[in-house]
Every structure is written in structure tokens, then in C-alpha cells.
Scaffold this motif. Structure first.
Motif, PDB file in Angstrom:
ATOM      1  N   THR A 159      -5.618  -2.698   5.551  1.00 37.65           N
ATOM      2  CA  THR A 159      -4.862  -3.707   4.808  1.00 37.65           C
ATOM      3  C   THR A 159      -3.488  -3.841   5.458  1.00 37.65           C
ATOM      4  OG1 THR A 159      -4.243  -1.933   3.300  1.00 37.65           O
ATOM      5  CG2 THR A 159      -6.073  -3.338   2.633  1.00 37.65           C
ATOM      6  N   ASP A 160      -2.659  -4.737   4.922  1.00 41.37           N
ATOM      7  CA  ASP A 160      -1.339  -4.963   5.512  1.00 41.37           C
ATOM      8  C   ASP A 160      -0.533  -3.667   5.633  1.00 41.37           C
ATOM      9  OD1 ASP A 160      -1.547  -7.669   6.036  1.00 41.37           O
ATOM     10  OD2 ASP A 160      -0.698  -8.283   4.112  1.00 41.37           O
ATOM     11  N   ASP A 161      -0.545  -2.851   4.583  1.00 43.87           N
ATOM     12  CA  ASP A 161       0.274  -1.640   4.603  1.00 43.87           C
ATOM     13  C   ASP A 161      -0.287  -0.573   5.541  1.00 43.87           C
ATOM     14  OD1 ASP A 161      -1.893  -1.364   2.816  1.00 43.87           O
ATOM     15  OD2 ASP A 161      -0.893   0.261   1.767  1.00 43.87           O
ATOM     16  N   ARG A 162      -1.549  -0.684   5.915  1.00 41.74           N
ATOM     17  CA  ARG A 162      -2.159   0.289   6.822  1.00 41.74           C
ATOM     18  C   ARG A 162      -2.164  -0.162   8.281  1.00 41.74           C
ATOM     19  NH1 ARG A 162      -7.701   2.551   3.919  1.00 41.74           N
ATOM     20  NH2 ARG A 162      -6.681   3.711   2.233  1.00 41.74           N
ATOM     21  N   PHE A 163      -1.863  -1.421   8.521  1.00 46.30           N
ATOM     22  CA  PHE A 163      -2.066  -1.977   9.854  1.00 46.30           C
ATOM     23  C   PHE A 163      -1.236  -1.260  10.921  1.00 46.30           C
ATOM     24  CE2 PHE A 163      -1.023  -5.113  13.197  1.00 46.30           C
ATOM     25  CZ  PHE A 163      -2.287  -5.296  13.713  1.00 46.30           C
ATOM     26  N   ASN A 164       0.058  -1.149  10.719  1.00 53.60           N
ATOM     27  CA  ASN A 164       0.901  -0.523  11.739  1.00 53.60           C
ATOM     28  C   ASN A 164       0.541   0.945  11.968  1.00 53.60           C
ATOM     29  OD1 ASN A 164       2.308  -2.877  12.363  1.00 53.60           O
ATOM     30  ND2 ASN A 164       3.905  -2.491  10.840  1.00 53.60           N
ATOM     31  N   PRO A 165       0.342   1.753  10.903  1.00 52.31           N
ATOM     32  CA  PRO A 165      -0.106   3.131  11.154  1.00 52.31           C
ATOM     33  C   PRO A 165      -1.444   3.205  11.876  1.00 52.31           C
ATOM     34  CG  PRO A 165       0.691   2.901   8.907  1.00 52.31           C
ATOM     35  CD  PRO A 165       0.637   1.522   9.487  1.00 52.31           C
TER      36      PRO A 165
END
Length: 242
Positions: A159-165
Motif C-alpha cells: 500500500t502507499d505507506d509500505r511502498f518506500n520501505p
């Protein structure tokens, strides 16, 4: 001469359709499977044989063509009650459906690095994806679809909050173990664990959230045919929420 309208059957959900819902992985996301989904799947195979397939410009490893509007109409008539029960959608939530005939035609040695690992279709958990298999009955060569967990992060969806990690973790994977081999992922690897699999089966519809990590299972003996009646023919759809 008969008109195209007269030649088009009224595609609808078969009265013998069989419905199964699985809950997958640690995240327990729903996976909906409908066997013997439509009453006239052979008509869609005939339409595919006349379709204008072109190489896909995105990450899908093959050729695509527009699917008939009759198929989209059938989805829009048949699915709302099922989607409400399984995914919690409400009337009007799905306001656009995009469908394409798909053929896997890309040889393993030509795959880009991102095509060698599981992917997600969208970072919006309200959007759904489906694959409708039209390939020849129970032929094992056509594999199916695998669902995966990324080992370093434990993510089964992005999801958006997981994308960068997630992207950062993929870079760490590449630094530690190198890029994945030029092949389709079909089982566990150093970076991913397969947590579920759905076999390709003629007239089988599979629906899942667009965020989940998944990949087509393409066996080493796959022949990459571009002839729809002999190929791994499917219709891939995105059910879009806004």
C-alpha cells in the motif's frame, strides 16, 4: 446477414458456478474463486482468435488485446453481490471495469528484473483485480497464479505507506543476493515465499485485492504460443474504485 448484436450471446453467470473464498497468509486477505463462471466461455475464445493482439507496453510479459464489452457487462451484472459479501464493497463502489485478453509470450531470458519477482497492480486496497482463465481445461503447462510474502519485510501486499520501505528492501535484496535469475518466479526464492497458488482452469475466475503480491506461474516447459486457442489465454480485469 446476421448483425453482430445477434451473433453476441448474452454472457451471464452460469447457474452451475461454484464459489470458493480463501483467506490468504498472515494478512488474511480474501481470494475469491468462481469455477464454471460463465455460460458461453467458448464464444470468448472465438473472439480472442480474431482479436488484434499487440505487445504490452507495461510489465505484463506478453501480448494483450481489448476484451469484448459483453464480458465487462457480464462482470458488472454478476459480481456486485459477491464482491459485497467477500470484499465489503457497496453499490456504486466499482465504477469502472477495464478488461483485456492476455497471452504470456515473453521468453524467460528477456524478462526485466521487475518481471522476475511478484508484483502488485495498485497501491489502493479498495481496487480489485481479476484473472479469468480461458486456457485449455486442466493442462498443467498453463500453471496458474501464485501469491507471495516478501521475506525481508513480511509484506504480502503493498500500500502507499509500505511502498518506500518495500522498494528499499528490494534494493537490499539485490545488494545481498544479486538480481533474480532471468526466469519466471514459480516457487520460493531467497527473497520471496509462496503462500498460496490457484491453478489455471478453463472458465475459472479469480479475484483479489490489487495490492497483493502475485505472479503468473509459468512452467519451464511453457511454449509461449501466440495462438489463443492453444495458449495461456486469460482475460485480466481491474475493477476500479474512486
Amino acid at each position: 446477414m446476421s448483425s453482430m448484436h445477434e451473433l453476441t450471446p448474452e454472457l451471464s453467470a452460469s447457474p452451475t458456478a461454484r464459489i470458493e473464498c480463501r483467506y490468504i497468509g498472515v494478512e488474511q486477505y480474501p481470494l475469491l474463486i468462481v469455477d464454471d463462471f460463465l455460460n458461453s466461455p467458448e464464444w470468448l475464445v472465438e473472439q480472442a482468435s480474431q482479436a488484434d493482439f499487440a505487445p504490452n507496453q507495461g510489465l505484463f510479459p506478453g501480448h494483450r488485446a481489448a476484451a469484448p464489452s459483453a464480458y465487462t457487462d457480464a462482470l458488472e451484472r454478476a459480481l456486485p453481490p459477491l464482491l459485497a459479501d467477500v470484499f465489503g464493497t457497496r453499490p456504486g463502489d466499482i465504477n469502472r471495469v477495464e478488461s483485456s485478453f492476455s497471452l504470456v509470450t515473453q521468453a524467460p531470458e528477456s524478462l526485466k528484473p521487475l518481471q522476475r519477482i511478484p508484483h502488485f497492480d495498485s497501491r489502493n486496497p479498495r481496487e480489485l483485480a481479476s484473472i479469468y482463465f480461458l486456457c485449455n481445461r486442466l493442462d498443467a503447462r498453463y500453471g496458474g497464479t501464485g501469491f507471495y510474502r516478501h521475506r525481508r519485510t513480511g509484506f504480502e501486499s503493498v500500500t502507499d505507506d509500505r511502498f518506500n520501505p518495500y522498494v528499499a528492501a528490494l534494493e537490499q535484496d539485490a545488494q545481498q543476493t544479486g538480481l533474480p535469475a532471468a526466469d519466471y518466479i514459480r516457487s520460493d526464492t531467497a527473497a520471496f515465499e509462496k503462500i498460496a497458488e490457484v491453478s489455471a482452469r478453463y472458465n475459472r475466475l479469480v479475484i483479489y485485492p490489487c495490492t497483493v503480491l502475485h505472479s503468473g506461474i509459468i512452467d519451464a516447459s511453457f511454449d509461449f504460443s501466440r495462438t489463443p486457442a492453444q495458449a495461456r489465454l486469460s482475460i485480466n480485469s481491474f475493477l476500479v474504485n474512486h
